[in-house]
Design a protein around this motif. Structure first.
Motif, PDB file in Angstrom:
ATOM      1  N   SER A   7       0.809  -1.221   0.000  1.00  0.00           N
ATOM      2  CA  SER A   7       0.000   0.000   0.000  1.00  0.00           C
ATOM      3  C   SER A   7       0.839   1.265   0.000  1.00  0.00           C
ATOM      4  N   SER A   8       2.092   1.144   0.438  1.00  0.00           N
ATOM      5  CA  SER A   8       2.978   2.311   0.525  1.00  0.00           C
ATOM      6  C   SER A   8       3.779   2.551  -0.743  1.00  0.00           C
ATOM      7  N   THR A   9       3.632   1.674  -1.728  1.00  0.00           N
ATOM      8  CA  THR A   9       4.440   1.633  -2.959  1.00  0.00           C
ATOM      9  C   THR A   9       5.913   1.372  -2.658  1.00  0.00           C
ATOM     10  N   SER A  10       6.183   0.707  -1.544  1.00  0.00           N
ATOM     11  CA  SER A  10       7.495   0.151  -1.232  1.00  0.00           C
ATOM     12  C   SER A  10       8.653   1.136  -1.309  1.00  0.00           C
ATOM     13  N   PHE A  11       8.714   2.044  -0.358  1.00  0.00           N
ATOM     14  CA  PHE A  11       9.926   2.865  -0.207  1.00  0.00           C
ATOM     15  C   PHE A  11      11.069   1.953   0.255  1.00  0.00           C
ATOM     16  N   ALA A  12      10.867   1.272   1.383  1.00  0.00           N
ATOM     17  CA  ALA A  12      11.751   0.202   1.876  1.00  0.00           C
ATOM     18  C   ALA A  12      13.225   0.609   1.992  1.00  0.00           C
ATOM     19  N   ASN A  13      13.484   1.907   2.201  1.00  0.00           N
ATOM     20  CA  ASN A  13      14.862   2.379   2.194  1.00  0.00           C
ATOM     21  C   ASN A  13      14.917   3.758   2.857  1.00  0.00           C
ATOM     22  N   PRO A  14      15.520   3.876   4.038  1.00  0.00           N
ATOM     23  CA  PRO A  14      15.561   5.183   4.720  1.00  0.00           C
ATOM     24  C   PRO A  14      16.273   6.277   3.928  1.00  0.00           C
ATOM     25  N   ALA A  15      17.350   5.939   3.223  1.00  0.00           N
ATOM     26  CA  ALA A  15      18.075   6.962   2.461  1.00  0.00           C
ATOM     27  C   ALA A  15      17.214   7.503   1.327  1.00  0.00           C
ATOM     28  N   VAL A  16      16.516   6.616   0.657  1.00  0.00           N
ATOM     29  CA  VAL A  16      15.621   7.030  -0.433  1.00  0.00           C
ATOM     30  C   VAL A  16      14.444   7.823   0.127  1.00  0.00           C
ATOM     31  N   THR A  17      13.934   7.392   1.270  1.00  0.00           N
ATOM     32  CA  THR A  17      12.791   8.072   1.889  1.00  0.00           C
ATOM     33  C   THR A  17      13.148   9.507   2.264  1.00  0.00           C
ATOM     34  N   VAL A  18      14.283   9.682   2.914  1.00  0.00           N
ATOM     35  CA  VAL A  18      14.725  11.032   3.308  1.00  0.00           C
ATOM     36  C   VAL A  18      14.920  11.905   2.076  1.00  0.00           C
ATOM     37  N   ALA A  19      15.532  11.352   1.039  1.00  0.00           N
ATOM     38  CA  ALA A  19      15.773  12.129  -0.174  1.00  0.00           C
ATOM     39  C   ALA A  19      14.467  12.534  -0.855  1.00  0.00           C
ATOM     40  N   ARG A  20      13.502  11.645  -0.891  1.00  0.00           N
ATOM     41  CA  ARG A  20      12.255  11.909  -1.618  1.00  0.00           C
ATOM     42  C   ARG A  20      11.416  13.019  -0.999  1.00  0.00           C
ATOM     43  N   MET A  21      11.717  13.409   0.246  1.00  0.00           N
ATOM     44  CA  MET A  21      10.970  14.523   0.832  1.00  0.00           C
ATOM     45  C   MET A  21      11.417  15.860   0.240  1.00  0.00           C
ATOM     46  N   LEU A  22      12.492  15.849  -0.545  1.00  0.00           N
ATOM     47  CA  LEU A  22      13.009  17.085  -1.127  1.00  0.00           C
ATOM     48  C   LEU A  22      12.608  17.278  -2.581  1.00  0.00           C
ATOM     49  N   SER A  23      11.565  16.566  -3.003  1.00  0.00           N
ATOM     50  CA  SER A  23      11.033  16.757  -4.357  1.00  0.00           C
ATOM     51  C   SER A  23       9.511  16.746  -4.291  1.00  0.00           C
ATOM     52  N   ASP A  24       8.906  17.878  -4.558  1.00  0.00           N
ATOM     53  CA  ASP A  24       7.444  17.990  -4.492  1.00  0.00           C
ATOM     54  C   ASP A  24       6.846  17.516  -5.807  1.00  0.00           C
ATOM     55  N   THR A  25       7.016  16.220  -6.072  1.00  0.00           N
ATOM     56  CA  THR A  25       6.578  15.619  -7.324  1.00  0.00           C
ATOM     57  C   THR A  25       5.917  14.279  -7.031  1.00  0.00           C
ATOM     58  N   PHE A  26       5.654  13.509  -8.066  1.00  0.00           N
ATOM     59  CA  PHE A  26       4.947  12.236  -7.956  1.00  0.00           C
ATOM     60  C   PHE A  26       5.561  11.310  -6.909  1.00  0.00           C
ATOM     61  N   ALA A  27       6.891  11.258  -6.832  1.00  0.00           N
ATOM     62  CA  ALA A  27       7.578  10.330  -5.934  1.00  0.00           C
ATOM     63  C   ALA A  27       7.856  10.909  -4.558  1.00  0.00           C
ATOM     64  N   GLY A  28       7.429  12.127  -4.310  1.00  0.00           N
ATOM     65  CA  GLY A  28       7.771  12.788  -3.061  1.00  0.00           C
ATOM     66  C   GLY A  28       7.025  12.269  -1.847  1.00  0.00           C
ATOM     67  N   ILE A  29       7.519  12.650  -0.672  1.00  0.00           N
ATOM     68  CA  ILE A  29       6.859  12.321   0.590  1.00  0.00           C
ATOM     69  C   ILE A  29       7.004  13.506   1.529  1.00  0.00           C
ATOM     70  N   ASP A  30       5.915  13.886   2.153  1.00  0.00           N
ATOM     71  CA  ASP A  30       5.905  15.008   3.089  1.00  0.00           C
ATOM     72  C   ASP A  30       6.856  14.726   4.258  1.00  0.00           C
ATOM     73  N   PRO A  31       7.680  15.701   4.672  1.00  0.00           N
ATOM     74  CA  PRO A  31       8.636  15.471   5.770  1.00  0.00           C
ATOM     75  C   PRO A  31       8.001  14.915   7.042  1.00  0.00           C
ATOM     76  N   ALA A  32       6.770  15.312   7.323  1.00  0.00           N
ATOM     77  CA  ALA A  32       6.103  14.823   8.537  1.00  0.00           C
ATOM     78  C   ALA A  32       5.818  13.325   8.473  1.00  0.00           C
ATOM     79  N   SER A  33       5.769  12.786   7.263  1.00  0.00           N
ATOM     80  CA  SER A  33       5.494  11.359   7.088  1.00  0.00           C
ATOM     81  C   SER A  33       6.755  10.507   7.180  1.00  0.00           C
ATOM     82  N   VAL A  34       7.919  11.150   7.086  1.00  0.00           N
ATOM     83  CA  VAL A  34       9.179  10.410   6.990  1.00  0.00           C
ATOM     84  C   VAL A  34       9.533   9.620   8.250  1.00  0.00           C
ATOM     85  N   PRO A  35       9.449  10.202   9.467  1.00  0.00           N
ATOM     86  CA  PRO A  35       9.864   9.429  10.651  1.00  0.00           C
ATOM     87  C   PRO A  35       9.133   8.108  10.812  1.00  0.00           C
ATOM     88  N   ALA A  36       7.828   8.103  10.609  1.00  0.00           N
ATOM     89  CA  ALA A  36       7.065   6.856  10.763  1.00  0.00           C
ATOM     90  C   ALA A  36       7.458   5.850   9.695  1.00  0.00           C
TER      91      ALA A  36
END
Length: 223
Positions: free
Chosen positions: A168-197
């Motif tokens: 359901s999460s589309t498989s981030f499965a990687n903390p380095a990728v997750t942290v990086a993706r919060m810095l792109s407000d695009t299709f693959a991005g993730i809101d910083p508030a969502s990153v810790p969980a």
């Protein structure tokens, strides 16, 4: 720092940078090429990610090809690497992820950094991250125990491509990728508030995966 560790850290930095550039870049391209079809956007994004993983692992595996702090931490748990190496590689992966997202944004004429507003969360998606990361750890270390070690590239690429769809999460499965993706407000991005969980669930999935690897493959693993 030894020459070998410098080489390994460089491989992890470069590999993670290309991985994030592929994830974010293909997400931007998919969003532009298929603006009215989210399913097609995800298909395009997942195929590009799986393909680049195969290529990067094949190219960099002789040096170092984890590209993922969870995988590196599991390597430490299994005794494949020491604590100093673990710390250096994780820092390199995080730095590579940040470099990759900046390059992806710039390639598509966006601001180098744009904080994502794409909220992700809820119990279903968080469970999805546990499942995605658990499965990834099993695939990586199960493949490494096979008679043909080169199969890990195809196993990981195939697994991540599929996990984009069955989690359901589309498989981030990687903390380095997750942290990086919060810095792109695009299709693959993730809101910083969502990153810790997300990162916490990835660590939980990694821990469960490590326990299963130890159970299924009790023979000590060689580096």
């Amino acid at each position: 720092m030894t020459t070998t560790l410098v080489r390994r850290a460089t491989a992890e930095l470069v590999g993670t940078a290309f991985l994030v550039a592929a994830v974010v870049g293909s997400g931007i391209a998919a969003q532009r090429l298929s603006p009215d079809d989210t399913g097609l956007q995800l298909l395009e994004n997942s195929l590009a990610t799986g393909a680049v993983l195969v290529a990067l692992i094949l190219a960099l595996q002789p040096v170092s090809a984890s590209f993922n702090p969870v995988v590196t931490l599991v390597e430490r748990v299994l005794g494949r690497i020491d604590s100093v190496t673990t710390g250096v590689l994780v820092v390199a992966q995080l730095a590579g992820g940040l470099a990759g997202v900046v390059v992806a944004n710039l390639m598509f004429d966006l601001d180098a950094v744009s904080v994502s507003t794409h909220e992700r969360g809820g119990s279903g998606q968080l469970l999805g991250e546990v499942v995605a990361t658990l499965g990834l750890v099993l695939v990586v270390f199960g493949s490494l125990r096979s008679a043909r070690i080169e199969t890990v590239a195809f196993a990981v690429g195939g697994y991540i491509t599929a996990a984009y769809w069955f989690t359901s999460s589309t498989s981030f499965a990687n903390p380095a990728v997750t942290v990086a993706r919060m810095l792109s407000d695009t299709f693959a991005g993730i809101d910083p508030a969502s990153v810790p969980a997300f990162v916490l669930m990835q660590l939980v999935g990694g821990a469960i995966g490590a326990a299963l690897v130890l159970l299924l493959h009790p023979t000590p693993q060689e580096a």
